[in-house]
Design a protein around this motif. Structure first.
Motif, PDB file in Angstrom:
ATOM      1  N   THR A 126      46.390  46.188  29.898  1.00  0.00           N
ATOM      2  CA  THR A 126      45.812  47.510  30.660  1.00  0.00           C
ATOM      3  C   THR A 126      45.059  46.908  31.661  1.00  0.00           C
ATOM      4  N   VAL A 127      44.216  46.124  31.274  1.00  0.00           N
ATOM      5  CA  VAL A 127      43.019  45.187  32.192  1.00  0.00           C
ATOM      6  C   VAL A 127      43.774  44.854  33.255  1.00  0.00           C
ATOM      7  N   PHE A 128      45.083  43.915  33.111  1.00  0.00           N
ATOM      8  CA  PHE A 128      45.568  43.220  34.028  1.00  0.00           C
ATOM      9  C   PHE A 128      46.231  44.025  34.926  1.00  0.00           C
ATOM     10  N   GLY A 129      46.816  45.358  34.503  1.00  0.00           N
ATOM     11  CA  GLY A 129      47.270  46.150  35.391  1.00  0.00           C
ATOM     12  C   GLY A 129      46.257  46.780  36.388  1.00  0.00           C
ATOM     13  N   PHE A 130      45.108  47.152  35.845  1.00  0.00           N
ATOM     14  CA  PHE A 130      44.033  47.818  36.670  1.00  0.00           C
ATOM     15  C   PHE A 130      43.438  46.878  37.612  1.00  0.00           C
ATOM     16  N   SER A 131      43.488  45.548  37.182  1.00  0.00           N
ATOM     17  CA  SER A 131      42.889  44.477  38.100  1.00  0.00           C
ATOM     18  C   SER A 131      43.790  44.207  39.329  1.00  0.00           C
ATOM     19  N   ALA A 132      44.870  44.755  39.553  1.00  0.00           N
ATOM     20  CA  ALA A 132      45.541  44.738  40.552  1.00  0.00           C
ATOM     21  C   ALA A 132      44.677  45.665  41.852  1.00  0.00           C
ATOM     22  N   LEU A 133      44.172  46.676  41.188  1.00  0.00           N
ATOM     23  CA  LEU A 133      43.330  47.638  42.037  1.00  0.00           C
ATOM     24  C   LEU A 133      42.038  46.999  42.800  1.00  0.00           C
ATOM     25  N   MET A 134      41.463  45.811  41.946  1.00  0.00           N
ATOM     26  CA  MET A 134      40.316  45.268  42.379  1.00  0.00           C
ATOM     27  C   MET A 134      40.618  44.336  43.465  1.00  0.00           C
ATOM     28  N   SER A 175      42.704  45.277  46.133  1.00  0.00           N
ATOM     29  CA  SER A 175      43.368  46.166  47.120  1.00  0.00           C
ATOM     30  C   SER A 175      42.135  45.975  48.257  1.00  0.00           C
ATOM     31  N   GLU A 176      42.494  46.284  49.557  1.00  0.00           N
ATOM     32  CA  GLU A 176      41.568  45.938  50.878  1.00  0.00           C
ATOM     33  C   GLU A 176      41.112  47.300  50.981  1.00  0.00           C
ATOM     34  N   PHE A 177      41.430  48.340  50.268  1.00  0.00           N
ATOM     35  CA  PHE A 177      40.720  49.830  50.444  1.00  0.00           C
ATOM     36  C   PHE A 177      39.496  49.599  49.371  1.00  0.00           C
ATOM     37  N   PRO A 178      38.488  49.521  50.062  1.00  0.00           N
ATOM     38  CA  PRO A 178      37.157  49.594  49.191  1.00  0.00           C
ATOM     39  C   PRO A 178      37.114  50.813  47.963  1.00  0.00           C
ATOM     40  N   ILE A 179      37.698  51.962  48.372  1.00  0.00           N
ATOM     41  CA  ILE A 179      37.712  52.779  47.299  1.00  0.00           C
ATOM     42  C   ILE A 179      38.531  52.543  46.203  1.00  0.00           C
ATOM     43  N   LEU A 180      39.697  51.823  46.443  1.00  0.00           N
ATOM     44  CA  LEU A 180      40.458  51.551  45.423  1.00  0.00           C
ATOM     45  C   LEU A 180      40.023  50.230  44.771  1.00  0.00           C
ATOM     46  N   SER A 181      39.516  49.379  45.324  1.00  0.00           N
ATOM     47  CA  SER A 181      38.935  48.125  44.654  1.00  0.00           C
ATOM     48  C   SER A 181      37.378  48.442  43.870  1.00  0.00           C
ATOM     49  N   ASN A 182      36.954  49.354  44.136  1.00  0.00           N
ATOM     50  CA  ASN A 182      35.923  49.760  43.432  1.00  0.00           C
ATOM     51  C   ASN A 182      36.425  50.410  42.213  1.00  0.00           C
ATOM     52  N   PHE A 183      37.101  51.231  42.373  1.00  0.00           N
ATOM     53  CA  PHE A 183      38.124  52.232  41.066  1.00  0.00           C
ATOM     54  C   PHE A 183      38.392  50.991  40.248  1.00  0.00           C
ATOM     55  N   GLY A 184      39.246  50.036  40.869  1.00  0.00           N
ATOM     56  CA  GLY A 184      39.809  49.082  39.839  1.00  0.00           C
ATOM     57  C   GLY A 184      38.598  48.549  39.321  1.00  0.00           C
ATOM     58  N   LEU A 185      37.361  48.128  39.799  1.00  0.00           N
ATOM     59  CA  LEU A 185      36.341  47.366  38.922  1.00  0.00           C
ATOM     60  C   LEU A 185      35.911  48.206  37.795  1.00  0.00           C
ATOM     61  N   VAL A 186      35.716  49.657  38.041  1.00  0.00           N
ATOM     62  CA  VAL A 186      35.064  50.420  37.094  1.00  0.00           C
ATOM     63  C   VAL A 186      36.219  50.842  35.928  1.00  0.00           C
ATOM     64  N   THR A 187      37.411  50.807  36.520  1.00  0.00           N
ATOM     65  CA  THR A 187      38.588  50.998  35.411  1.00  0.00           C
ATOM     66  C   THR A 187      38.616  49.919  34.383  1.00  0.00           C
ATOM     67  N   VAL A 188      38.644  48.794  35.110  1.00  0.00           N
ATOM     68  CA  VAL A 188      38.678  47.435  34.035  1.00  0.00           C
ATOM     69  C   VAL A 188      37.677  47.523  33.035  1.00  0.00           C
TER      70      VAL A 188
END
Length: 751
Positions: free
Chosen positions: A690-698, A700-713
């Motif tokens: 699951t962490v690997f899946g959410f890591s894809a968000l990190m 992302s070029e969109f800061p809103i998605l990359s930050n969300f990816g970090l906190v979900t990981v």
């Protein structure tokens, strides 16, 4: 419920090819639906237009919000007659485009002074510009930059705006510019169009990265079964089904909804692993048909309970006041449900069709040679040992981790809330860079509108108030650079003084161009004052709006006249308050829904024990956000409800296995140790994938998605800690309490 799962097992055992064919047909329909998915940006993704505030913003944009396209023209000497000839040429071509209402450039300013001709020298042109300063001559005395403004019809759709932009760019490309002259398209319409294109590209990239990371995770962590990459294929099916549902239901793809796909991939892979692991285990014990039946009838109900709890966490998101968050919650529910159904049906069907054979055990492969336990076996034993120690002495771990969670209560208010749209998109996106440059040139690319309503907004006293309040607000607020309204336009048309009589007002009104008049006046009952602002952030803008609202209360409009601030600035500043209220409300609702669900399913008060680690996880999330300086935004505000949904699966599965061991007669400590040892590895593998899946968000070029990816990981990591460390302690305390009362009851009821 068992009869449904039993019937499904029978169908798969008796008609596996028919099931596979049916699944293929459904995939074809889903692919067709996926082709109908549309992108969504703009106001309606941020605010519910059925609310009073939302309807006012929507009405303002449709009435007065003519989207302006700006062209920044740069060069060494823009006062060269050749440059003005070029501007005149593209102005004429732009004016012929459908949906374009006005085009204005420095060439028009100069022609207005010379009777329609362009002077023959740069000196003459500069002299005219110096005599008549204009926003269009932003290069000052140097003449190195100027603007062209292209007005569009109000309320045109994003598709129309995109088409107009492409046509304007095509005209620019085919019209030779003078040497050294560059033209950059900017403005909110260009920003929205480019963001939509970026979203389409980013969505495909995120899904591809998430699947690639899943393949890597399966390769490293799932090597003990045959067809280790099968769960990835199952998740792909689930994603296709989700896209199909989006297309057929008309759910748009917005900036926040993009994050739903890595989420469903991360959670969906967990369901696939659970089913394949159980199927592999059962095949080792008996026939494939028996494995199909046992997997579906035993794992199916257990995983559907975890699915239900996860979906209830997402249900809480549907109560958010932001449409894109509502869509995010809906798509997450649809996505994880599609992944569950795909895993439930397709893994047993695939196993039946290929006549699944499990991999040989490690002992068999070593040909009888004595060998020690493998890495995963050692990990199992380590987990069991740790769980046993915690179960025997649960209080210290609960106090330690509980105190860390409590720190999150005061720190929550210290985490910054951000609603600035510019902070949500790629910082190097050309449209954003040009918008920033445009803001530096003209002060700001947005304004703060004040809607004024009355039975007659052209009454002399109403016009006098509009002019007076505009002047007062500008003088009292440094961030306000000017106020433009129908009153200021009438003043300019009347030679510098505001008309006093109705006849004079109508005469001055007749002098105004229709497009200009309609930009500030809607019939005779509504008008707008546009306050231009310096380029400031949303936190500062919130203070300006608050101050202006106070000014409005002090300098009230005449009797029978109402005045309300609206527009995008008000929308985004109000979101800061809405985010605070929404995240608390979603967290509480998520807890209530899942707690009620657990009590309903298990019919005992002790069933709420999985919620205790989750409470701690939410506290840990706040602490880590504060420590690493992350901000709450429209997406990270969903973190609490998502944490409840994600973490509940792990803690519920541990409680299920603990109950199973207790039914077999094990004591508290033994049952806890066995439960953690037996399924701890599976949960860890599921969590890491699951962490690997959410890591894809990190990525992302969109800061809103990359930050969300970090906190979900981090949330998934905390969920594993909560399941493996906190849950044994909670089960130990509740089990001892239950055993203590079970011993006392016979003594109390005895003779």
């Amino acid at each position: 419920m068992q009869s449904i799962f039993g019937a499904l097992a029978g169908i798969i055992n008796n008609h596996p090819k028919s099931v596979a064919l049916t699944a293929a047909v459904i995939m074809v329909f889903a692919l067709f639906g996926a082709s109908m998915v549309e992108m969504a940006t703009g106001t309606e993704t941020y605010i519910d237009i059925t609310t009073p505030e939302g309807s006012l913003v929507y009405q303002y944009e449709n009435t007065y919000g003519s989207d302006m396209i700006f062209l920044m023209i740069e060069g060494e000497n823009l006062y060269d007659p050749q440059v003005l000839e070029y501007l005149g040429t593209i102005t004429a071509d732009f004016s012929n485009e459908q949906h374009v209402t006005s085009v204005l450039s420095i060439a028009d300013v100069v022609k207005g002074r010379t009777g329609g001709t362009i002077p023959g020298s740069a000196a003459e042109i500069q002299a005219i510009v110096d005599e008549q300063p204009s926003l269009l001559s932003t290069g000052g005395q140097s003449g190195m930059m100027t603007l062209m403004m292209v007005g569009l019809e109000p309320a045109v759709s994003m598709d129309v705006q995109s088409a107009v932009l492409q046509n304007l760019k095509a005209i620019i490309d085919i019209t030779p510019a003078p040497p050294g002259v560059t033209v950059t398209v900017s403005g909110s319409a260009a920003f929205a169009d480019e963001m939509e294109q970026e979203m389409g590209t980013s969505t495909g990239m995120l899904i591809g990265l998430a699947l690639l990371l899943m393949v890597v995770a399966m390769g490293f962590l799932f090597g003990n079964v045959r067809y280790r990459f099968l769960p990835v294929g199952i998740v792909v099916m689930g994603v296709i089904l989700s896209f199909g549902v989006m297309g057929w239901s008309g759910t748009p793809l917005s900036m926040v909804v993009m994050a739903a796909f890595p989420v469903m991939i991360g959670i969906g892979i967990d369901y696939a692993i659970q089913f394949q692991t159980r199927f592999d285990e059962e095949v080792r014990k008996g026939s494939i048909a028996d494995a199909v039946t046992t997997t579906i009838t035993q794992s199916g109900p257990a995983v559907v309970i975890a699915l239900g709890a996860t979906c209830l966490g997402f249900v809480a998101l549907i109560t958010a006041p932001f449409p894109m968050v509502v869509d995010f919650g809906v798509i997450c529910i649809i996505g994880v449900s599609c992944c569950y159904l795909s895993a439930l049906v397709l893994i047993p069907t695939f196993g039946t069709l290929v006549q699944y054979r499990p991999l040989e055990s490690r002992e068999v492969r070593s040909k009888g040679k004595k060998s020690g336990p493998g890495m995963m076996e050692r990990y199992d034993m380590a987990l069991g040992s740790v769980a046993g120690k915690i179960a025997r002495n649960p209080v210290p771990i609960l106090l330690l981790l509980g105190c860390v969670a409590v720190l999150g209560i005061p720190l929550d208010s210290e985490v910054i809330i951000s609603t600035d749209e510019a902070d949500m998109v790629p910082p190097d996106m050309p449209a954003l860079v040009s918008m920033s440059k445009l803001g530096d040139v003209i002060g700001s690319t947005s304004s703060l509108p004040l809607i004024v309503r009355s039975n007659d907004v052209l009454a002399p006293d109403v016009l006098q108030w509009m002019a007076g309040f505009g002047d007062y607000a500008t003088a009292q607020n440094d961030e306000i650079t000017g106020a433009t309204s129908i009153a200021t336009l009438l003043t300019a048309a009347n030679g510098g003084t505001l008309p006093k009589s109705k006849i004079a007002i109508q005469e001055a009104l007749a002098l105004l161009p229709e497009d200009t008049r309609n930009s500030y006046l809607n019939g005779g009952t509504e008008a707008v004052i546009q306050f231009s602002m310096t380029d400031i952030g949303m936190s500062e803008a919130e203070g300006v709006v608050s101050k202006l609202t106070s000014d409005l209360a002090w300098m009230e409009p005449p009797a029978g006249v109402s005045a309300v601030f609206t527009g995008s600035i008000v929308m985004f500043t109000d979101m800061m308050t809405d985010i605070t209220a929404a995240k608390t409300g979603m967290n509480v609702l998520g807890f209530v829904l899942i707690t009620a669900f657990l009590i309903l399913v298990y019919r005992r008060a002790a069933a709420i024990t999985p919620m205790i680690p989750i409470i701690m996880i939410i506290g840990w999330n706040t602490v880590i956000m504060y420590v690493i300086d992350l901000q709450y935004n429209i997406l990270t505000a969903t973190l609490g409800a998502m944490s409840i949904g994600i973490a509940s699966e792990y803690t519920i599965l541990i409680m299920e296995r603990f109950d199973e061991e207790r039914e077999r007669g094990c004591g508290c400590t033994e049952a806890i140790q066995t439960a953690i040892q037996r399924i701890g590895t599976a949960i860890t593998i599921s969590g890491l994938t699951t962490v690997f899946g959410f890591s894809a968000l990190m990525l992302s070029e969109f800061p809103i998605l990359s930050n969300f990816g970090l906190v979900t990981v981090l949330t998934v990591g905390f969920s594993l800690i909560g399941a493996i460390l906190v849950m044994p302690a909670v089960l130990s305390v509740t089990c001892r309490y239950a055993d203590h009362h079970a011993v006392k009851e016979p003594a109390v009821s005895g003779p």
